[in-house]
Design a protein around this motif. Structure first.
Motif, PDB file in Angstrom:
ATOM      1  N   ALA A  60     -12.777  -9.983 -31.354  1.00  0.00           N
ATOM      2  CA  ALA A  60     -11.391  -9.897 -31.809  1.00  0.00           C
ATOM      3  C   ALA A  60     -10.918  -8.451 -31.902  1.00  0.00           C
ATOM      4  CB  ALA A  60     -11.246 -10.573 -33.170  1.00  0.00           C
ATOM      5  N   LEU A  61     -11.823  -7.546 -32.232  1.00  0.00           N
ATOM      6  CA  LEU A  61     -11.499  -6.126 -32.329  1.00  0.00           C
ATOM      7  C   LEU A  61     -11.622  -5.415 -30.983  1.00  0.00           C
ATOM      8  CD1 LEU A  61     -13.384  -5.380 -35.653  1.00  0.00           C
ATOM      9  CD2 LEU A  61     -10.908  -5.125 -35.311  1.00  0.00           C
ATOM     10  N   ASP A  62     -12.107  -6.142 -29.958  1.00  0.00           N
ATOM     11  CA  ASP A  62     -12.287  -5.592 -28.607  1.00  0.00           C
ATOM     12  C   ASP A  62     -13.146  -4.330 -28.653  1.00  0.00           C
ATOM     13  OD1 ASP A  62     -12.011  -5.601 -25.855  1.00  0.00           O
ATOM     14  OD2 ASP A  62     -10.184  -4.379 -25.872  1.00  0.00           O
ATOM     15  N   LEU A  63     -14.253  -4.408 -29.384  1.00  0.00           N
ATOM     16  CA  LEU A  63     -15.115  -3.250 -29.541  1.00  0.00           C
ATOM     17  C   LEU A  63     -15.957  -3.007 -28.288  1.00  0.00           C
ATOM     18  CD1 LEU A  63     -16.551  -3.546 -33.160  1.00  0.00           C
ATOM     19  CD2 LEU A  63     -14.463  -2.434 -32.374  1.00  0.00           C
ATOM     20  N   PRO A  64     -16.199  -1.750 -27.933  1.00  0.00           N
ATOM     21  CA  PRO A  64     -17.170  -1.445 -26.880  1.00  0.00           C
ATOM     22  C   PRO A  64     -18.537  -1.996 -27.262  1.00  0.00           C
ATOM     23  CG  PRO A  64     -15.870   0.497 -27.448  1.00  0.00           C
ATOM     24  CD  PRO A  64     -15.556  -0.548 -28.479  1.00  0.00           C
ATOM     25  N   LEU A  65     -19.362  -2.260 -26.251  1.00  0.00           N
ATOM     26  CA  LEU A  65     -20.648  -2.914 -26.506  1.00  0.00           C
ATOM     27  C   LEU A  65     -21.534  -2.133 -27.459  1.00  0.00           C
ATOM     28  CD1 LEU A  65     -21.628  -4.297 -22.970  1.00  0.00           C
ATOM     29  CD2 LEU A  65     -20.202  -5.334 -24.752  1.00  0.00           C
ATOM     30  N   ARG A  66     -21.539  -0.796 -27.350  1.00  0.00           N
ATOM     31  CA  ARG A  66     -22.421  -0.023 -28.232  1.00  0.00           C
ATOM     32  C   ARG A  66     -21.985  -0.167 -29.686  1.00  0.00           C
ATOM     33  NH1 ARG A  66     -24.122   4.499 -27.039  1.00  0.00           N
ATOM     34  NH2 ARG A  66     -23.694   4.471 -24.792  1.00  0.00           N
ATOM     35  N   HIS A  67     -20.697  -0.327 -29.957  1.00  0.00           N
ATOM     36  CA  HIS A  67     -20.236  -0.501 -31.325  1.00  0.00           C
ATOM     37  C   HIS A  67     -20.462  -1.931 -31.807  1.00  0.00           C
ATOM     38  CE1 HIS A  67     -18.782   3.514 -31.502  1.00  0.00           C
ATOM     39  NE2 HIS A  67     -17.875   3.342 -30.559  1.00  0.00           N
ATOM     40  N   ARG A  68     -20.541  -2.880 -30.895  1.00  0.00           N
ATOM     41  CA  ARG A  68     -20.926  -4.234 -31.288  1.00  0.00           C
ATOM     42  C   ARG A  68     -22.387  -4.232 -31.764  1.00  0.00           C
ATOM     43  NH1 ARG A  68     -17.568  -8.379 -27.380  1.00  0.00           N
ATOM     44  NH2 ARG A  68     -15.783  -7.001 -27.065  1.00  0.00           N
ATOM     45  N   ASN A  69     -23.207  -3.467 -31.065  1.00  0.00           N
ATOM     46  CA  ASN A  69     -24.593  -3.310 -31.533  1.00  0.00           C
ATOM     47  C   ASN A  69     -24.648  -2.676 -32.918  1.00  0.00           C
ATOM     48  OD1 ASN A  69     -25.858  -4.470 -29.345  1.00  0.00           O
ATOM     49  ND2 ASN A  69     -26.433  -2.536 -28.371  1.00  0.00           N
ATOM     50  N   ASP A  70     -23.766  -1.701 -33.173  1.00  0.00           N
ATOM     51  CA  ASP A  70     -23.731  -1.069 -34.497  1.00  0.00           C
ATOM     52  C   ASP A  70     -23.469  -2.089 -35.596  1.00  0.00           C
ATOM     53  OD1 ASP A  70     -24.178   1.410 -33.399  1.00  0.00           O
ATOM     54  OD2 ASP A  70     -22.101   2.084 -33.534  1.00  0.00           O
ATOM     55  N   LEU A  71     -22.513  -2.977 -35.361  1.00  0.00           N
ATOM     56  CA  LEU A  71     -22.202  -4.011 -36.351  1.00  0.00           C
ATOM     57  C   LEU A  71     -23.404  -4.930 -36.582  1.00  0.00           C
ATOM     58  CD1 LEU A  71     -18.552  -5.238 -35.580  1.00  0.00           C
ATOM     59  CD2 LEU A  71     -19.330  -3.866 -37.510  1.00  0.00           C
ATOM     60  N   LEU A  72     -24.047  -5.339 -35.490  1.00  0.00           N
ATOM     61  CA  LEU A  72     -25.200  -6.227 -35.616  1.00  0.00           C
ATOM     62  C   LEU A  72     -26.331  -5.551 -36.396  1.00  0.00           C
ATOM     63  CD1 LEU A  72     -25.114  -7.656 -31.995  1.00  0.00           C
ATOM     64  CD2 LEU A  72     -24.912  -9.037 -34.082  1.00  0.00           C
ATOM     65  N   LEU A  73     -26.595  -4.293 -36.078  1.00  0.00           N
ATOM     66  CA  LEU A  73     -27.659  -3.563 -36.772  1.00  0.00           C
ATOM     67  C   LEU A  73     -27.333  -3.390 -38.253  1.00  0.00           C
ATOM     68  CD1 LEU A  73     -28.435  -0.871 -34.061  1.00  0.00           C
ATOM     69  CD2 LEU A  73     -30.052  -2.589 -34.926  1.00  0.00           C
ATOM     70  N   ALA A  74     -26.074  -3.082 -38.551  1.00  0.00           N
ATOM     71  CA  ALA A  74     -25.671  -2.894 -39.948  1.00  0.00           C
ATOM     72  C   ALA A  74     -25.823  -4.185 -40.741  1.00  0.00           C
ATOM     73  CB  ALA A  74     -24.229  -2.394 -40.021  1.00  0.00           C
ATOM     74  N   ALA A  75     -25.686  -5.325 -40.049  1.00  0.00           N
ATOM     75  CA  ALA A  75     -25.829  -6.620 -40.718  1.00  0.00           C
ATOM     76  C   ALA A  75     -27.276  -7.098 -40.746  1.00  0.00           C
ATOM     77  CB  ALA A  75     -24.952  -7.660 -40.027  1.00  0.00           C
ATOM     78  N   GLY A  76     -28.189  -6.308 -40.152  1.00  0.00           N
ATOM     79  CA  GLY A  76     -29.599  -6.673 -40.177  1.00  0.00           C
ATOM     80  C   GLY A  76     -30.059  -7.480 -38.993  1.00  0.00           C
ATOM     81  N   TYR A  77     -29.245  -7.556 -37.939  1.00  0.00           N
ATOM     82  CA  TYR A  77     -29.611  -8.318 -36.747  1.00  0.00           C
ATOM     83  C   TYR A  77     -30.036  -7.379 -35.623  1.00  0.00           C
ATOM     84  CZ  TYR A  77     -27.051 -12.010 -39.180  1.00  0.00           C
ATOM     85  OH  TYR A  77     -26.608 -12.916 -40.114  1.00  0.00           O
ATOM     86  N   ALA A  78     -30.808  -7.921 -34.691  1.00  0.00           N
ATOM     87  CA  ALA A  78     -31.192  -7.140 -33.513  1.00  0.00           C
ATOM     88  C   ALA A  78     -29.977  -6.936 -32.623  1.00  0.00           C
ATOM     89  CB  ALA A  78     -32.293  -7.875 -32.738  1.00  0.00           C
ATOM     90  N   PRO A  79     -29.896  -5.801 -31.933  1.00  0.00           N
ATOM     91  CA  PRO A  79     -28.769  -5.583 -31.021  1.00  0.00           C
ATOM     92  C   PRO A  79     -28.795  -6.571 -29.855  1.00  0.00           C
ATOM     93  CG  PRO A  79     -30.412  -3.857 -30.768  1.00  0.00           C
ATOM     94  CD  PRO A  79     -30.815  -4.658 -31.961  1.00  0.00           C
TER      95      PRO A  79
END
Length: 286
Positions: A60-79
């Motif tokens: 929904a935020l149209d984030l670049p893939l590397r920033h999608r990984n950042d969100l996943l990592l911050a939430a405790g998930y694997a990229p």
């Protein structure tokens, strides 16, 4: 957006990206098919998002893939998204595609840039742009923004410097607004230190071209180009998603004739991309 810090929470990241895109909680909740209440709980840390919710919000935020990984990592998930080098065997088909595009575009210039605006591959015709550049602008890699606007770069040879300056600056600001690009922010600051158009210059004054062109003095005479940019629209590798292929087309008959005379259809093809990628200090890869 700054690179993710270890202590940064996923809720804070979601909020920062939402505000970066000037969205209200209601607007982002609607786009991501969540309730506003649930989104509020995520942002303030009262709820922990599922992996699926992270992906939904990132889309929904149209984030670049590397920033999608950042969100996943911050939430405790694997990229989810890998970042491979251009010579990785799994990117063989991508290299072949880039070779076809670059070589097939000759005798006109074309190159591939990364997210930092550095050229990672090019065909031989790009020599028309780099023929007189000093070594410090070619090493370790040619940066297209710096090369165009640096006072020792193309700037003195650009016949429409003011227009090119305005267009590149607008492009950097668009990238910064869309992705929070650190490279765009740094380049905006850097070119702000270069000599530029006078404060009274109006890029829209005078007659307008059908499409903005790049007009350049070269050893082949005065050349004029239109440019297009292509990307891989469905990439799920960070490296590939951040590639941009810039292709230049002659804007007049004289430019087409000059380039055909220099690099004709009987010339040898450019080196394979895999070879070029490992020889970053040699032309035509710059």
């Amino acid at each position: 957006m700054a690179p993710i810090a270890p202590q940064q929470t996923v809720g804070r990241l979601i909020r920062e990206w939402r505000m970066h895109h000037h969205l209200s909680q209601e607007e982002l909740a609607l786009r991501s098919e969540l309730s506003q209440r649930h989104l509020s709980f995520l942002e303030n840390g009262r709820s922990q998002p599922s992996r699926r919710t992270i992906v939904r919000l990132a889309t929904a935020l149209d984030l670049p893939l590397r920033h999608r990984n950042d969100l996943l990592l911050a939430a405790g998930y694997a990229p989810m998204y890998a970042e491979r080098t251009i010579d990785d065997p799994q990117l063989a088909s991508i290299r072949e595609t880039l070779e076809l595009i670059l070589n097939g575009h000759e005798p006109y210039p074309a190159f591939v840039i990364n997210r930092n605006y550095d050229v990672i591959a090019a065909n031989r015709s790009v020599e028309v742009f780099v023929e007189d550049l000093p070594p410090h602008l070619l090493s370790p890699r040619l940066n297209v923004v710096r090369a165009c606007l640096h006072p020792e770069g193309l700037a003195p040879r650009l016949l429409n410097f003011e227009t090119v300056h305005a267009n590149l600056l607008a492009r950097l600001h668009r990238d910064l607004a869309a992705t929070g690009s650190t490279s765009a922010r740094e380049l905006i600051a850097e070119i702000g230190r270069y000599p530029g158009p006078g404060p009274s210059h109006d890029p829209l004054s005078g007659p307008l071209d059908i499409a903005t062109s790049l007009r350049l003095r070269t050893s082949r005479g005065e050349l004029a180009f239109h440019a297009t940019i292509a990307t891989f629209s469905t990439a799920f590798d960070i490296t590939v998603a951040e590639f941009a292929i810039e292709s230049f087309f002659p804007a007049d008959a004289a430019t087409a004739a000059a380039l055909r005379a220099t690099i004709g259809p009987t010339s040898q093809p450019s080196p394979p991309l895999a070879v070029m990628a490992s020889q970053g200090d040699r032309r035509p890869l710059v």
